[in-house]
Design a protein around this motif. Structure first.
Motif, mmCIF file in Angstrom:
data_model
loop_
_atom_site.group_PDB
_atom_site.id
_atom_site.type_symbol
_atom_site.label_atom_id
_atom_site.label_comp_id
_atom_site.label_asym_id
_atom_site.label_seq_id
_atom_site.Cartn_x
_atom_site.Cartn_y
_atom_site.Cartn_z
ATOM 1 N N ASN A 288 0.803 -1.220 0.000
ATOM 2 C CA ASN A 288 0.000 0.000 0.000
ATOM 3 C C ASN A 288 0.837 1.272 0.000
ATOM 4 O O ASN A 288 0.452 2.277 -0.588
ATOM 5 N N GLU A 289 1.989 1.231 0.657
ATOM 6 C CA GLU A 289 2.817 2.430 0.673
ATOM 7 C C GLU A 289 3.592 2.622 -0.625
ATOM 8 O O GLU A 289 4.069 3.718 -0.905
ATOM 9 N N ARG A 290 3.676 1.534 -1.447
ATOM 10 C CA ARG A 290 4.452 1.654 -2.690
ATOM 11 C C ARG A 290 3.588 1.520 -3.949
ATOM 12 O O ARG A 290 4.110 1.504 -5.059
ATOM 13 N N ILE A 291 2.287 1.446 -3.772
ATOM 14 C CA ILE A 291 1.406 1.137 -4.894
ATOM 15 C C ILE A 291 1.440 2.220 -5.981
ATOM 16 O O ILE A 291 1.142 1.966 -7.143
ATOM 17 N N ASN A 292 1.824 3.435 -5.640
ATOM 18 C CA ASN A 292 1.876 4.516 -6.627
ATOM 19 C C ASN A 292 3.277 4.752 -7.178
ATOM 20 O O ASN A 292 3.489 5.676 -7.961
ATOM 21 N N ASP A 293 4.231 3.935 -6.765
ATOM 22 C CA ASP A 293 5.584 4.055 -7.302
ATOM 23 C C ASP A 293 5.591 3.751 -8.797
ATOM 24 O O ASP A 293 4.844 2.881 -9.274
ATOM 25 N N ILE A 294 6.457 4.413 -9.520
ATOM 26 C CA ILE A 294 6.557 4.182 -10.956
ATOM 27 C C ILE A 294 6.969 2.738 -11.260
ATOM 28 O O ILE A 294 6.629 2.188 -12.296
ATOM 29 N N GLY A 295 7.657 2.117 -10.321
ATOM 30 C CA GLY A 295 8.120 0.752 -10.548
ATOM 31 C C GLY A 295 7.183 -0.326 -10.047
ATOM 32 O O GLY A 295 7.494 -1.517 -10.160
ATOM 33 N N PHE A 296 6.015 0.034 -9.498
ATOM 34 C CA PHE A 296 5.104 -0.965 -8.944
ATOM 35 C C PHE A 296 4.380 -1.725 -10.053
ATOM 36 O O PHE A 296 3.787 -1.114 -10.942
ATOM 37 N N GLN A 297 4.429 -3.047 -9.992
ATOM 38 C CA GLN A 297 3.705 -3.888 -10.941
ATOM 39 C C GLN A 297 3.162 -5.107 -10.212
ATOM 40 O O GLN A 297 3.728 -5.563 -9.217
ATOM 41 N N GLN A 298 2.065 -5.640 -10.729
ATOM 42 C CA GLN A 298 1.382 -6.751 -10.089
ATOM 43 C C GLN A 298 0.955 -7.769 -11.140
ATOM 44 O O GLN A 298 0.489 -7.406 -12.213
ATOM 45 N N TYR A 299 1.133 -9.053 -10.803
ATOM 46 C CA TYR A 299 0.785 -10.124 -11.732
ATOM 47 C C TYR A 299 0.026 -11.227 -10.995
ATOM 48 O O TYR A 299 0.350 -11.557 -9.854
ATOM 49 N N LEU A 300 -0.979 -11.800 -11.652
ATOM 50 C CA LEU A 300 -1.635 -13.002 -11.146
ATOM 51 C C LEU A 300 -0.990 -14.200 -11.823
ATOM 52 O O LEU A 300 -0.977 -14.302 -13.055
ATOM 53 N N GLU A 301 -0.441 -15.084 -11.030
ATOM 54 C CA GLU A 301 0.260 -16.250 -11.553
ATOM 55 C C GLU A 301 -0.730 -17.382 -11.838
ATOM 56 O O GLU A 301 -1.877 -17.344 -11.414
ATOM 57 N N ALA A 302 -0.231 -18.414 -12.507
ATOM 58 C CA ALA A 302 -1.048 -19.605 -12.755
ATOM 59 C C ALA A 302 -0.782 -20.670 -11.706
ATOM 60 O O ALA A 302 -1.030 -21.851 -11.940
ATOM 61 N N GLY A 303 -0.273 -20.255 -10.543
ATOM 62 C CA GLY A 303 0.103 -21.216 -9.513
ATOM 63 C C GLY A 303 -0.856 -21.242 -8.342
ATOM 64 O O GLY A 303 -0.981 -20.253 -7.619
ATOM 65 N N PRO A 304 -1.561 -22.366 -8.119
ATOM 66 C CA PRO A 304 -2.384 -22.498 -6.921
ATOM 67 C C PRO A 304 -1.537 -22.863 -5.711
ATOM 68 O O PRO A 304 -0.524 -23.557 -5.824
ATOM 69 N N TRP A 305 -1.941 -22.396 -4.551
ATOM 70 C CA TRP A 305 -1.321 -22.775 -3.280
ATOM 71 C C TRP A 305 -2.358 -23.488 -2.439
ATOM 72 O O TRP A 305 -3.542 -23.137 -2.465
ATOM 73 N N TYR A 306 -1.906 -24.489 -1.700
ATOM 74 C CA TYR A 306 -2.831 -25.348 -0.966
ATOM 75 C C TYR A 306 -2.083 -25.984 0.201
ATOM 76 O O TYR A 306 -0.839 -25.938 0.273
ATOM 77 N N LEU A 307 -2.830 -26.565 1.112
ATOM 78 C CA LEU A 307 -2.233 -27.340 2.184
ATOM 79 C C LEU A 307 -2.256 -28.803 1.767
ATOM 80 O O LEU A 307 -3.321 -29.354 1.468
ATOM 81 N N LYS A 308 -1.079 -29.429 1.740
ATOM 82 C CA LYS A 308 -0.998 -30.867 1.523
ATOM 83 C C LYS A 308 -1.274 -31.548 2.862
ATOM 84 O O LYS A 308 -0.630 -31.224 3.865
ATOM 85 N N LEU A 309 -2.229 -32.452 2.872
ATOM 86 C CA LEU A 309 -2.682 -33.082 4.105
ATOM 87 C C LEU A 309 -2.212 -34.531 4.105
ATOM 88 O O LEU A 309 -2.844 -35.414 3.519
ATOM 89 N N ASN A 310 -1.079 -34.752 4.726
ATOM 90 C CA ASN A 310 -0.418 -36.067 4.684
ATOM 91 C C ASN A 310 -1.128 -37.061 5.604
ATOM 92 O O ASN A 310 -1.244 -36.836 6.817
ATOM 93 N N GLN A 311 -1.570 -38.176 5.052
ATOM 94 C CA GLN A 311 -2.378 -39.128 5.811
ATOM 95 C C GLN A 311 -1.551 -40.182 6.543
ATOM 96 O O GLN A 311 -2.083 -40.924 7.366
ATOM 97 N N GLU A 312 -0.260 -40.264 6.235
ATOM 98 C CA GLU A 312 0.595 -41.236 6.926
ATOM 99 C C GLU A 312 2.005 -40.676 7.027
ATOM 100 O O GLU A 312 2.569 -40.223 6.033
ATOM 101 N N ARG A 313 2.575 -40.728 8.237
ATOM 102 C CA ARG A 313 3.905 -40.176 8.470
ATOM 103 C C ARG A 313 4.746 -41.192 9.236
ATOM 104 O O ARG A 313 4.339 -41.667 10.295
#
Length: 565
Positions: A288-313
């Motif tokens: 928020n403090e840098r959102i108006n900087d000339i160098g600020f850029q934002q991208y939506l990636e094609a990468g999902p993030w999730y919790l891997k729920l390991n059933q056996e350890r």
């Protein structure tokens, strides 16, 4: 961090967002720092980029690497049949499109005759044959080789299992400059698949001369791509210079890329502000403090993030073996709060595996919209599943451990998960384990964790790049999930329905539904990235698959940086 701390942070960010909006500046998205299409100006001044990575490179071996950092820099130092340019397939060592037989089982690639290794030796079809055989050879211990080639290239599975010799792999050199590949079945995305670093060639004599030290130091490497690595100070920095032996060296304008390993977000921003970095991702507290900087850029990636729920350890069932435990955890985390407050970087909440704006049907429907939402944030449903789970487990107290990285963002995220889960699920104790990236990979592979914060960048543009991970025998399952119905739907999409786009679409929808109704994973968010990028950075292409950035066509417009000051 406790709940009150998160509420305080939220108020701070809301206030700073309001102040930023009142200032009247642009949102900062777009610009030309990361896009070749909108770049203006020309190369001038020193052709040097100073960049950062949050983690070191585990290995620069194309057939061994499995991580995004390694993939990024392997892609710059090696070149396969093709490379990605702004999300499109561009020529690499292969010239033109491949010749595909009528039954789609034989693919012939014509190779250029002017490509060389950095030792001056020619790049030939034999280098590809050796590399691909090496990828599925059990002695190599490649994760990606069997995963990406198994069931696709003829005999790859049998070789990976030690049942056939590597010479039986369906890849042959027809002379020095023609590569012929035989597939087990039609694979509509095979050309895209060859842009993955696992399919890159390696020079046999050099690899065998280096032995188990190959690609672990700058001196133990050989290149055929736009750049070559000249320095590798493990844990602190690495350096690349233009490869004058590259067949298309005239196109490469950058002379040098210096990369520092910077784990702390504040340190990275300070290095950018003092001109020591030309690009850095920024975390929530800086957006928020840098959102108006000339160098600020934002991208939506094609990468999902999730919790891997390991059933056996370690041979013992974990609490995650109970489906109601998994459903409770998956629905007890406020994903919008995570992306808006903790991440605040352009990420968006996701209630599925396949990300939006990644794959569409023949009539243009986005997969994420067609599939709908699963395991959305719902505290009432989470508590209901949790009470059922405790009855089934015969206990009111459950302890789980969450594995994550040791960067600033990873630490903030896992603290948030801990607070959300312990607050919403009575009787749950959450421990956290924050480790360096390489150690996290090792713990994942050995399945020595309860819950892991994980993400996946696609290897090619097709749902199978995500869905294949969670098959029973999937090379990257590593969480002891198994479903015959899921396996059937996924395999049907790449076997009998491989050349039927509509049927494949429906298979993928069915598979994702099974995976999420089983609560095998807990989808959290689709990765977004906010950056500060110097105006001098031009023609760095952004890709959805493979390496995130492409520097072959990049250049430094130092005059643009000076004019922006």
């Amino acid at each position: 961090m406790r709940k009150t701390n998160w509420l305080l942070l939220a108020l701070v960010l809301v206030l700073s967002s309001f102040l930023a909006a009142c200032s009247g500046g642009s949102s900062g998205s777009g610009g030309d720092g990361g896009s070749g299409d909108s770049a203006e100006g020309s190369a001038n001044g020193d052709q040097v980029f100073n960049l950062e990575e949050a983690s070191d490179i585990p290995s620069m071996d194309p057939q061994i690497s499995t991580d995004t950092v390694g993939s990024q820099w392997i892609t710059e130092t090696y070149e396969g049949l093709y490379r990605m340019k702004d999300g499109e397939i561009a020529e690499g060592i292969a010239t033109g499109d491949p010749e595909v037989s009528e039954d789609a089982l034989t693919w012939t690639f014509n190779l250029r005759e002017d490509a060389k290794w950095s030792n001056g030796e020619p790049v030939t079809a034999h280098d590809f044959v050796y590399a691909w055989q090496r990828a599925v050879n059990p002695d190599t211990k490649s994760e990606y080789g069997p995963y990406l080639m198994g069931g696709i290239i003829k005999n790859a599975d049998a070789i990976a299992k030690g049942e056939s010799d590597v010479s039986e792999l369906g890849v042959k050199a027809d002379g020095d400059y023609k590569l012929v590949v035989e597939l087990e079945k039609p694979v509509p995305y095979f050309q895209s698949l060859t842009t993955n670093s696992t399919f890159f060639p390696v020079y046999q004599d050099f690899v065998e001369e280096q032995g188990d030290q190959f690609a672990l130091e700058a001196d133990n490497m050989i290149s055929n791509g736009p750049f070559k690595m000249t320095e590798w100070n493990h844990g602190s920095s690495f350096k690349f210079v233009k490869n004058e032996d590259y067949w298309d060296a005239e196109t490469v304008q950058l002379e040098e890329i210096n990369v520092q390993i910077v784990k702390d977000a504040a340190t990275a921003v300070n290095l950018y502000d003092t001109g020591k970095l030309d690009r850095t991702p920024i975390s929530a507290e800086f957006v928020n403090e840098r959102i108006n900087d000339i160098g600020f850029q934002q991208y939506l990636e094609a990468g999902p993030w999730y919790l891997k729920l390991n059933q056996e350890r370690n041979g013992e069932k974990t609490p995650l073996a109970n489906i109601n435990v998994r459903k409770a955890i998956a629905q007890a985390i406020d994903k919008k709060g995570l992306v808006d407050v903790v991440l605040n970087n352009g990420s968006t909440e996701i209630n599925g595996l396949i990300p939006k704006d990644f794959y569409t049907s023949e009539d243009g429907e986005d997969f994420r919209e067609a599939s709908g939402d699963y395991l959305s944030y719902n505290v009432d449903e989470a508590k209901k599943a949790w009470e059922t789970a405790k009855e089934e487990l015969g206990t009111d107290e459950v302890t789980v451990e969450i594995l994550t990285g040791d960067t600033t963002t990873s630490t903030n995220m896992v603290d948030y998960f801990q607070e959300q889960l312990e607050t919403n699920l009575d009787g749950l104790t959450v421990k956290t384990l924050k480790v360096p990236f390489q150690q996290r990979l090792e713990l994942d592979t050995s399945e020595d964790y309860d819950i892991e914060v994980a993400g996946w960048n696609p290897d090619y543009v097709d749902p199978y790049t995500f869905l294949s991970m969670f098959e029973t025998e999937g090379e990257n399952n590593h969480m002891n999930y198994s479903s015959e119905a899921y396996d059937t739907a996924v395999e049907r999409s790449v076997n009998e329905n491989a050349l039927d786009p509509e049927a494949r679409w429906n298979d993928a929808l069915e598979a994702e539904k099974i995976l999420l109704e089983d609560a095998a994973i807990a989808p959290i968010y689709q990765d977004g990235r906010s950056y500060l990028i110097s105006p001098k950075v031009k023609n760095v292409y952004k890709n959805q698959t493979g390496s995130r950035w492409e520097y072959k066509w990049a250049y430094a417009d130092n005059a643009a940086a000076e004019n922006a000051q």
